[in-house]
Enzyme design. Structure first.
Site, PDB file in Angstrom:
ATOM      1  N   LYS A 159       0.813  -1.227   0.000  1.00 32.23           N
ATOM      2  CA  LYS A 159       0.000   0.000   0.000  1.00 32.23           C
ATOM      3  C   LYS A 159       0.845   1.276   0.000  1.00 32.23           C
ATOM      4  O   LYS A 159       0.471   2.268  -0.610  1.00 32.23           O
ATOM      5  CB  LYS A 159      -0.926   0.018   1.230  1.00 32.23           C
ATOM      6  N   ASP A 211      -9.694   2.561   2.830  1.00 30.39           N
ATOM      7  CA  ASP A 211      -9.743   1.802   4.093  1.00 30.39           C
ATOM      8  C   ASP A 211     -10.579   2.524   5.154  1.00 30.39           C
ATOM      9  O   ASP A 211     -11.488   1.951   5.733  1.00 30.39           O
ATOM     10  CB  ASP A 211      -8.321   1.573   4.640  1.00 30.39           C
ATOM     11  N   GLY A 216      -4.888   4.152  18.772  1.00 26.46           N
ATOM     12  CA  GLY A 216      -3.977   3.592  17.776  1.00 26.46           C
ATOM     13  C   GLY A 216      -3.491   4.694  16.859  1.00 26.46           C
ATOM     14  O   GLY A 216      -4.176   5.723  16.695  1.00 26.46           O
ATOM     15  N   GLY A 257      -1.002   2.390  10.495  1.00 28.95           N
ATOM     16  CA  GLY A 257      -1.538   2.611   9.158  1.00 28.95           C
ATOM     17  C   GLY A 257      -3.060   2.632   9.136  1.00 28.95           C
ATOM     18  O   GLY A 257      -3.674   3.501   8.495  1.00 28.95           O
ATOM     19  N   ASN A 280      -2.269   6.747  21.688  1.00 35.37           N
ATOM     20  CA  ASN A 280      -1.471   5.602  21.246  1.00 35.37           C
ATOM     21  C   ASN A 280      -0.430   5.251  22.295  1.00 35.37           C
ATOM     22  O   ASN A 280       0.053   6.131  23.014  1.00 35.37           O
ATOM     23  CB  ASN A 280      -0.768   5.940  19.915  1.00 35.37           C
ATOM     24  N   THR A 339       2.629   4.455  21.835  1.00 38.63           N
ATOM     25  CA  THR A 339       3.780   5.313  21.528  1.00 38.63           C
ATOM     26  C   THR A 339       3.240   6.708  21.214  1.00 38.63           C
ATOM     27  O   THR A 339       2.743   6.969  20.118  1.00 38.63           O
ATOM     28  CB  THR A 339       4.558   4.751  20.317  1.00 38.63           C
TER      29      THR A 339
HETATM   30  P1  ATR Z   1      -1.772  -1.278  11.183  1.00 34.02           P
HETATM   31  O1  ATR Z   1      -1.238  -0.867   9.840  1.00 34.02           O
HETATM   32  O2  ATR Z   1      -2.613  -2.522  11.162  1.00 34.02           O
HETATM   33  O3  ATR Z   1      -2.450  -0.150  11.871  1.00 34.02           O
HETATM   34  P2  ATR Z   1       0.631  -0.847  12.727  1.00 34.02           P
HETATM   35  O4  ATR Z   1       1.005   0.300  11.866  1.00 34.02           O
HETATM   36  O5  ATR Z   1       1.684  -1.830  13.129  1.00 34.02           O
HETATM   37  O6  ATR Z   1      -0.499  -1.733  12.045  1.00 34.02           O
HETATM   38  O7  ATR Z   1      -0.083  -0.276  14.034  1.00 34.02           O
HETATM   39  C1  ATR Z   1      -0.509  -1.079  15.103  1.00 34.02           C
HETATM   40  C2  ATR Z   1      -1.174  -0.223  16.166  1.00 34.02           C
HETATM   41  O8  ATR Z   1      -1.545  -1.054  17.277  1.00 34.02           O
HETATM   42  C3  ATR Z   1      -0.259   0.848  16.726  1.00 34.02           C
HETATM   43  O9  ATR Z   1      -1.043   1.937  17.139  1.00 34.02           O
HETATM   44  C4  ATR Z   1       0.364   0.124  17.924  1.00 34.02           C
HETATM   45  O10 ATR Z   1       0.881   0.971  18.915  1.00 34.02           O
HETATM   46  P3  ATR Z   1       2.438   1.496  18.812  1.00 34.02           P
HETATM   47  O11 ATR Z   1       2.436   2.613  17.803  1.00 34.02           O
HETATM   48  O12 ATR Z   1       2.750   1.966  20.176  1.00 34.02           O
HETATM   49  O13 ATR Z   1       3.245   0.304  18.379  1.00 34.02           O
HETATM   50  C5  ATR Z   1      -0.849  -0.599  18.447  1.00 34.02           C
HETATM   51  N1  ATR Z   1      -0.484  -1.753  19.280  1.00 34.02           N
HETATM   52  C6  ATR Z   1      -0.034  -2.946  18.864  1.00 34.02           C
HETATM   53  N2  ATR Z   1       0.200  -3.748  19.917  1.00 34.02           N
HETATM   54  C7  ATR Z   1      -0.119  -3.032  21.033  1.00 34.02           C
HETATM   55  C8  ATR Z   1      -0.094  -3.309  22.442  1.00 34.02           C
HETATM   56  N3  ATR Z   1       0.312  -4.485  22.917  1.00 34.02           N
HETATM   57  N4  ATR Z   1      -0.498  -2.334  23.280  1.00 34.02           N
HETATM   58  C9  ATR Z   1      -0.898  -1.133  22.830  1.00 34.02           C
HETATM   59  N5  ATR Z   1      -0.944  -0.816  21.496  1.00 34.02           N
HETATM   60  C10 ATR Z   1      -0.564  -1.751  20.621  1.00 34.02           C
END
Ligand code: ATR
Length: 263
Positions: free
Chosen positions: A71, A108, A132, A135, A156, A158
């Site tokens: 993408k 999306d 979150g 992406g 989020n 992070t």
């Molecule tokens: P996608 O494209 O499916 O959104 P991604 O870019 O990897 O995938 O994003 C995953 C999201 O889930 C992020 O917001 C991530 O938080 P971080 O930016 O802090 O990594 C969040 N996420 C994944 N596992 C997590 C966890 N155990 N606790 C809290 N947030 C989580």
């Protein structure tokens, strides 16, 4: 039946076997009475640019869907990309114009918003909390802003990613109040989980569900399981819940309309 005049569509992915788009889009074509077929196209990242050149040359190709992991790369491979898709940094649907030009856009987040609207849950003017900042979150944040969400808070794990996404959205939609904040659902009308939390049994909650109030709308984009533990908690607390699968049909319709539109 596929004949010499059938228009060809594809979905580009790697791996490919898990994609559900052929079932969904071919059903859409049938419903619309279109002489069109969508097939899976298994293409690795190293060959994506070559594939785009082939797509330009393929005169009976109407368009194609782009999914993981292509993408982001697709943005620069298209000849034209919508301003929103460029800002999101991802393309998931490409239309081939009769002259061979490839025009990309991103549906999306719009599919998610269309799913809410179809249930009478229009985000326009509402206070939304988006949990979150990956992406999927970016696509949803831009789609919520596009339909005029009243106020958007992005939380989020992070924090820096939430801040970065919030500033991108507010640069693109200066009239909308967007900020990074805590994952506290209090005083929000709409709460969206766009993290991967909930896919696996035993995952932590993306936010404190004890703070949910009746009438709040709680939505997410996880397809499997269909009802996550978070949505079950939200239901028990009297919230209006929207499971991930709701967006699928709407997204398919939007992508189908875009690819078959004759410009
Ligand atoms: P996608 O494209 O499916 O959104 P991604 O870019 O990897 O995938 O994003 C995953 C999201 O889930 C992020 O917001 C991530 O938080 P971080 O930016 O802090 O990594 C969040 N996420 C994944 N596992 C997590 C966890 N155990 N606790 C809290 N947030 C989580």
């Amino acid at each position: 039946m596929i004949t010499g005049s059938t228009r060809l569509f594809g979905i580009v992915a790697d791996p490919i076997a898990q994609v559900r788009t052929p079932e969904v889009l071919n059903a859409y074509f049938d419903k619309q009475g279109l002489d069109a077929v969508l097939v899976p196209l298994h293409i690795g990242a190293a060959q994506l640019a070559v594939a785009f050149d082939v797509f330009r040359a393929l005169k009976n190709l109407g368009g194609f869907i782009v999914t993981v992991p292509h993408k982001t790369a697709a943005v620069d491979l298209c000849d034209e990309v919508s301003a929103a898709a460029r800002e999101i940094g991802a393309v998931n649907t490409v239309r081939r114009e009769p002259d061979g030009r490839l025009v990309g856009d991103m549906f999306d987040g719009r599919g998610f918003v269309a799913g809410l609207k179809a249930e009478g849950l229009d985000p326009a003017g509402r206070r939304a909390l988006l949990v979150g900042a990956g992406g999927a979150a970016a696509a949803i944040a831009f789609a919520l802003a596009e339909v005029g969400v009243g106020r958007l808070t992005i939380a989020n794990r992070t924090r820096a990613r939430a801040e970065e996404l919030a500033s991108r959205v507010s640069r693109f939609y200066p009239a909308i109040q967007v900020e990074a904040g805590d994952a506290d659902p209090t005083s929000h009308d709409l709460i969206v989980n766009s993290t991967s939390l909930g896919m696996k049994t035993g995952d932590a909650m993306p936010f404190d569900t004890e703070l949910l109030q009746p009438e709040q709308i709680v939505a997410e984009i996880i397809m499997k399981p269909e009802m996550t533990a978070m949505l079950r908690q939200a239901t028990l607390r009297g919230c209006v819940v929207q499971a991930g699968r709701h967006m699928l049909d709407h997204q398919a319709r939007l992508m189908g309309e875009f690819m078959t539109r004759v410009s």
